[in-house]
Design a protein around this motif. Structure first.
Motif, short mmCIF file in Angstrom:
data_model
loop_
_atom_site.label_atom_id
_atom_site.label_comp_id
_atom_site.label_asym_id
_atom_site.label_seq_id
_atom_site.Cartn_x
_atom_site.Cartn_y
_atom_site.Cartn_z
N ALA A 60 0.94 -1.36 0.19
CA ALA A 60 -0.06 -0.17 0.03
C ALA A 60 0.93 1.28 -0.14
N TRP A 61 0.25 2.41 -0.23
CA TRP A 61 0.82 3.66 -0.04
C TRP A 61 0.61 4.15 1.20
N THR A 62 1.73 4.39 2.07
CA THR A 62 1.52 4.68 3.37
C THR A 62 1.83 5.85 3.93
N ALA A 63 2.33 6.67 3.07
CA ALA A 63 3.05 7.98 3.37
C ALA A 63 1.95 8.91 3.53
N VAL A 64 1.44 8.97 4.72
CA VAL A 64 -0.01 9.75 4.91
C VAL A 64 0.02 11.32 4.61
N ASP A 65 1.10 11.80 4.72
CA ASP A 65 1.27 13.27 4.34
C ASP A 65 1.29 13.32 3.09
N LYS A 66 2.37 12.96 2.80
CA LYS A 66 2.79 13.19 1.10
C LYS A 66 1.51 12.80 0.34
N ALA A 67 0.62 11.89 0.64
CA ALA A 67 -0.27 11.33 -0.13
C ALA A 67 -1.33 12.61 -0.29
N ASP A 69 -0.70 15.34 -1.54
CA ASP A 69 -0.09 16.08 -2.58
C ASP A 69 -0.03 15.18 -3.85
N GLU A 70 -0.50 13.91 -3.77
CA GLU A 70 -0.12 12.92 -4.85
C GLU A 70 -1.41 11.94 -4.90
N LEU A 71 -2.48 12.60 -4.96
CA LEU A 71 -4.10 12.00 -5.09
C LEU A 71 -4.07 10.91 -6.08
N ASP A 72 -3.64 11.23 -7.33
CA ASP A 72 -3.92 10.15 -8.31
C ASP A 72 -2.75 9.05 -8.31
N LYS A 73 -1.58 9.14 -7.93
CA LYS A 73 -0.70 7.88 -7.52
C LYS A 73 -1.03 7.24 -6.41
N VAL A 74 -1.83 7.86 -5.33
CA VAL A 74 -2.15 7.05 -3.93
C VAL A 74 -3.48 6.18 -4.52
N ARG A 75 -4.33 6.95 -5.23
CA ARG A 75 -5.50 6.17 -5.76
C ARG A 75 -4.97 5.20 -6.63
N ALA A 76 -4.00 5.15 -7.47
CA ALA A 76 -3.78 4.04 -8.23
C ALA A 76 -3.24 3.00 -7.32
N VAL A 77 -2.46 3.15 -6.36
CA VAL A 77 -1.83 2.10 -5.46
C VAL A 77 -3.10 1.49 -4.57
N ASN A 78 -3.76 2.45 -4.01
CA ASN A 78 -4.46 2.04 -2.58
C ASN A 78 -6.02 1.72 -3.20
N THR A 79 -6.44 2.05 -4.30
CA THR A 79 -7.69 1.89 -4.75
C THR A 79 -7.70 0.84 -5.88
N SER A 238 -3.34 19.94 17.93
CA SER A 238 -3.37 21.14 17.36
C SER A 238 -1.85 21.92 17.51
N GLU A 239 -1.08 21.26 18.38
CA GLU A 239 0.23 21.96 18.48
C GLU A 239 1.27 21.19 17.71
N TYR A 240 0.89 20.15 17.12
CA TYR A 240 1.58 19.28 16.09
C TYR A 240 1.00 19.23 14.65
N PRO A 241 0.84 20.41 14.03
CA PRO A 241 0.17 20.31 12.71
C PRO A 241 0.98 19.58 11.80
N THR A 242 0.30 18.76 10.95
CA THR A 242 0.49 17.83 9.67
C THR A 242 -0.27 18.18 8.60
N ARG A 243 0.51 17.67 7.51
CA ARG A 243 -0.33 17.80 6.35
C ARG A 243 -1.49 17.29 6.06
N ALA A 244 -1.73 16.21 6.67
CA ALA A 244 -3.04 15.41 6.54
C ALA A 244 -3.63 15.34 7.91
N MET A 245 -5.02 15.40 8.02
CA MET A 245 -5.50 15.32 9.37
C MET A 245 -5.65 13.62 9.68
N ARG A 246 -5.44 13.62 11.01
CA ARG A 246 -5.40 12.24 11.66
C ARG A 246 -6.69 11.88 12.61
N PRO A 247 -7.19 10.67 12.63
CA PRO A 247 -8.30 10.43 13.35
C PRO A 247 -8.00 10.49 14.78
#
Length: 281
Positions: A60-67, A69-79, A238-247
Motif C-alpha cells: 500500500a501507499w502509507t506515506a500519509v502526509d505526502k499522499a 499532494d499525490e492523489l492520483d498516484k495514491v489512488r492508483a496504488v490504494n484503490t 493542534s500543537e503538532y500540525p501535519t499535512r494530513a488530518m489524523r483521526p
C-alpha cells in the motif's frame, strides 16, 4: 494451499511470508519488481500464472502526509491496485485478504468502532484505502478485509524505531496525547492472517494488539522498556500540525474476531517487549 503475498518488502508482508514458511505452506512474496499492481494487465497475468488459492494483499501507499499532494498516484496504488488484484482473484476463484486501516473512520468520540460502523475518512490516505475496500467488496464474495493501526515490525520503519533513534540525541520530546488507538505488532498479526485464509469466515474484521494508548503513552512505554532516559511532553494535535488530518479516535472493537472463533492478539505492551528483543537479536 498456495498463497501469494504482496508487499513482501514491507513490515507485514515480510512477517506473513515468514509464518507461511514456518507452517510449510507454499507461498510467494512479491513486490514492485515482480509486477506493478496499478497495471491491470500485468497484475492479471502474474496472478493467473501463479494461480494461488489466496492472495494476502499487504502492499500500500502509507506515506500519509505526502499522499495529500499525490492523489492520483495514491489512488492508483490504494484503490486501483486492490481492484486489479480482486479482479484476478475472481477470475481464478482465489480468496483475497485486504489490509485496511483505522483511517477509514472519522475518528470522533471515544467509542470503539465496529467493523460495520459508518466510514468517513479525513484524508487522502484513508479515502483511497476505503476505495480499496469497496473495490474488493464489489468484485468478490470470498474476501477478508482486516483493518489495522499503528503498525510496527522488524522489516521497515515505524514509530518504535523512530523513537529509539531520537532517544540517541534527544533528552526531551513532544508527542501528541489526544490521538488514541492500539499498536499492532506484525509478528502477532501475521499468524492471525494466515489462520484466516485457511477458513471460509469471510467479512470485515479489526485486528490490533489489545489495549489502547495515546502516541505519547506509547513513546513513554518504549523508552521505559528500552531503558532510555527521555522526557515525553504530552501535547495536543493542534500543537503538532501535519499535512494530513489524523483521526483522534482510532479505537476499534475486536469482538467480531472472537465471535468468528479467532484469537485476539496479545496486549501491546507485551508485543513491544518482544519486538524490542527481536530487533536486538
Amino acid at each position: 494451499m498456495r498463497v501469494l503475498v504482496t508487499g513482501v518488502g514491507g513490515q507485514l508482508g515480510y512477517d506473513v511470508c515468514k509464518v507461511l514458511n514456518t507452517r510449510n505452506i507454499e507461498n510467494k512474496g512479491v513486490d514492485i519488481a515482480d509486477f506493478d499492481i496499478t497495471d491491470a494487465q500485468a497484475t492479471r497475468e502474474y496472478i493467473v500464472a501463479y494461480h494461488p488459492d489466496a492472495v494476502i494483499h499487504c502492499s500500500a501507499w502509507t506515506a500519509v502526509d505526502k499522499a495529500e499532494d499525490e492523489l492520483d498516484k495514491v489512488r492508483a496504488v490504494n484503490t486501483d491496485g486492490p481492484r486489479n488484484i480482486a479482479a484476478a482473484c475472481k477470475e481464478i476463484g482465489a480468496k483475497m485478504l485486504y489490509l485496511s486501516t483505522d483511517y477509514v473512520f472519522p475518528g470522533t468520540g471515544d467509542q470503539f468502532y465496529e467493523p460495520d460502523d459508518l466510514t468517513d475518512p479525513l484524508d487522502v490516505y484513508g479515502a483511497t484505502k476505503l476505495g480499496g475496500e469497496l473495490a474488493v467488496k464489489g468484485l468478490l464474495d470470498r474476501y477478508f478485509i482486516v483493518r489495522i493501526s499503528w503498525v510496527f515490525g522488524k522489516n521497515g520503519n515505524n514509530f518504535v524505531k523512530t523513537m529509539l533513534r531520537l532517544a540517541e540525541t534527544r533528552a526531551e520530546l513532544n508527542v501528541v496525547c489526544d490521538q488514541i488507538g492500539s499498536p499492532t505488532y506484525t509478528a502477532d498479526l501475521a499468524p492471525l492472517l494466515c489462520d484466516m485464509i485457511a477458513t471460509e469466515k469471510y467479512g470485515t474484521y479489526h485486528a490490533t494488539n489489545e489495549g489502547i494508548c495515546s502516541w505519547a503513552d506509547f513513546a513513554e512505554e518504549i523508552f521505559r522498556q528500552a531503558g532510555k532516559q527521555v522526557k515525553v511532553h504530552h501535547i495536543p494535535t493542534s500543537e503538532y500540525p501535519t499535512r494530513a488530518m489524523r483521526p483522534l479516535n482510532s479505537r476499534m472493537s475486536k469482538d467480531k474476531l472472537e465471535q468468528a472463533g479467532f484469537t485476539r492478539l496479545p496486549h501491546w505492551k507485551d508485543a513491544l517487549k518482544r519486538f524490542l528483543k527481536e530487533i536486538e537479536d
